[in-house]
Design an enzyme around this catalytic site. Structure first.
Site, mmCIF file in Angstrom:
data_model
loop_
_atom_site.group_PDB
_atom_site.id
_atom_site.type_symbol
_atom_site.label_atom_id
_atom_site.label_comp_id
_atom_site.label_asym_id
_atom_site.label_seq_id
_atom_site.Cartn_x
_atom_site.Cartn_y
_atom_site.Cartn_z
ATOM 1 N N ASP A 73 9.751 6.931 121.695
ATOM 2 C CA ASP A 73 9.919 6.476 120.499
ATOM 3 C C ASP A 73 9.605 6.237 118.994
ATOM 4 O OD1 ASP A 73 12.773 6.114 119.052
ATOM 5 O OD2 ASP A 73 13.383 4.394 120.233
ATOM 6 N N ASP B 192 13.141 12.154 117.225
ATOM 7 C CA ASP B 192 11.738 11.134 117.537
ATOM 8 C C ASP B 192 11.841 10.506 118.238
ATOM 9 O OD1 ASP B 192 14.417 9.828 116.317
ATOM 10 O OD2 ASP B 192 13.367 8.101 116.219
ATOM 11 N N GLU B 193 12.331 10.718 118.848
ATOM 12 C CA GLU B 193 12.504 10.635 121.449
ATOM 13 C C GLU B 193 12.673 11.883 122.038
ATOM 14 O OE1 GLU B 193 15.282 7.846 122.013
ATOM 15 O OE2 GLU B 193 16.561 8.276 120.062
#
Length: 368
Positions: A20, A113-114
């Site tokens: 993350d 983003d993860e």
């Protein structure tokens, strides 16, 4: 690993990593503009907008994503707003995805983003913890950004672990510690249990993982439907979901917040057109089609409603998508509060070209 009561066959212990990025959008802006470093930064529109992301300096004041920009400014008068640059975020996300691919093909992106990574069959003499360390180091080297990682034997615990030492942290939950970790976790911190469900659980005296574990599967199923079995399992540190590289996005959406509240229906219909075009462009790009159209309306007082219609077959094109959205909007538009935001979502997706591969998952803020 036991799956008692889950109705599923035992599965081998996996090595799952959840990566993350730390305050991703805001961190990219601080990286690219040295004047923003160390300052409270919000990515989003200052005029009648919402916060898409907040730096850690802003979070100290209670500024979080999805809150109105006006509220964010009241919480932190020194807050610096930056317009989002999604093309840049996507480019950086592709760099990060390429790093993941150096370690495993089993990558399930959740947003820009993860992502989950299954490295079980790609250890090559290393531990999953060591791989997570290497990935974080390489992300820093290539992008000058930091990432937090969680390592565990299933997706639920890996996700929970990545939140434990943010920012720029690494946390490991081994199989023997899974059940005890969950027992101490407040129910509101469980991934997948939102505020409404958490409130319902607290009404039944379920305030943490230990309370959840004391409930029978029958009790949870009776009160929370088919999710009850999942809750019963995760209370025991059990999650047999696989990392799915071919995970298909369930919906495609676009929305817009207006500078002034809309009060004219024909003007509002006109504002639906670019939203429908954007949604359809994504559908074309991902070779996917959907049967359900949903219109989101947020009024001037921030209250919102949604209206949906499902067809027996996929929507045929942008004109039909726009027409359906307009039909859904008309009955709910006349309201003295005015309309500050409109959105269109196409869901019930399926591949329009099965032979060419499954649709690629879009990033969370591809709907911006």
């Amino acid at each position: 690993m036991s799956t008692e009561g889950s109705g599923e066959a035992p599965v081998p212990i996996r090595r799952i990593i959840h990566i993350d990025m730390d305050a991703f959008y805001a961190s990219v802006e601080q990286r690219d503009n040295p004047e923003l470093r160390g300052k409270p930064v919000a990515v989003g529109g200052i005029e009648r907008g919402v916060v898409a992301a907040a730096s850690y300096e802003a979070r100290v004041f209670g500024v979080r994503s999805a809150i109105p920009s006006s509220r964010a400014l009241r919480l932190c008068p020194a807050l610096v707003f930056v317009r989002p640059r999604f093309d840049v975020y996507r480019s950086v996300s592709q760099q990060i995805r390429a790093i993941f691919a150096e370690y495993t093909p089993q990558i399930e992106p959740l947003s820009l983003d993860e992502a989950y990574l299954d490295v079980t069959d790609h250890l090559e003499g290393r531990t999953a913890t060591r791989i997570a360390q290497e990935i974080r180091a390489k992300i820093r080297e290539v992008t000058a950004l930091t990432a937090s990682a969680g390592v565990s034997y299933n997706k639920f615990l890996a996700k929970m672990a990545s939140d434990q030492r943010k920012p720029d942290g690494l946390f490991v939950i081994p199989p023997e510690a899974g059940a005890d970790f969950v027992a101490s976790l407040p129910i509101g911190k469980f991934h997948g249990i939102g505020p409404a469900t958490a409130a319902r659980m607290e009404e039944h005296g379920i305030r943490n993982g230990a309370d959840l574990r004391r409930q029978s599967q029958e009790f949870l199923t009776a009160r929370f439907g088919k999710s009850g079995t999942h809750y019963w399992n995760i209370a025991r540190g059990i999650d047999n979901r696989e990392v799915r590289p071919d995970r298909i996005r369930k919906s495609i959406g676009a929305e817009n917040t207006f500078m002034s509240d809309l009060r004219d229906l024909e003007l509002a219909r006109a504002e639906l057109r670019p939203l429908a075009d954007k949604v359809w462009a994504h559908a074309e790009k991902t070779k996917s089609r959907g049967k359900t159209v949903t219109v989101k309306v947020k009024y001037g007082d921030f209250r919102q409603i949604t209206r949906a219609k499902s067809l027996p077959r996929p929507v045929e094109g942008p004109a039909e998508l726009l027409a359906l959205a307009g039909d859904l909007l008309a009955p709910v538009f006349a309201d003295p509060r005015g309309v500050r935001l409109l959105g269109i979502t196409l869901s019930g997706l399926e591949s329009a070209a099965p032979d060419e591969g499954a649709p690629r998952q879009l990033g969370l803020f591809d709907q911006e």
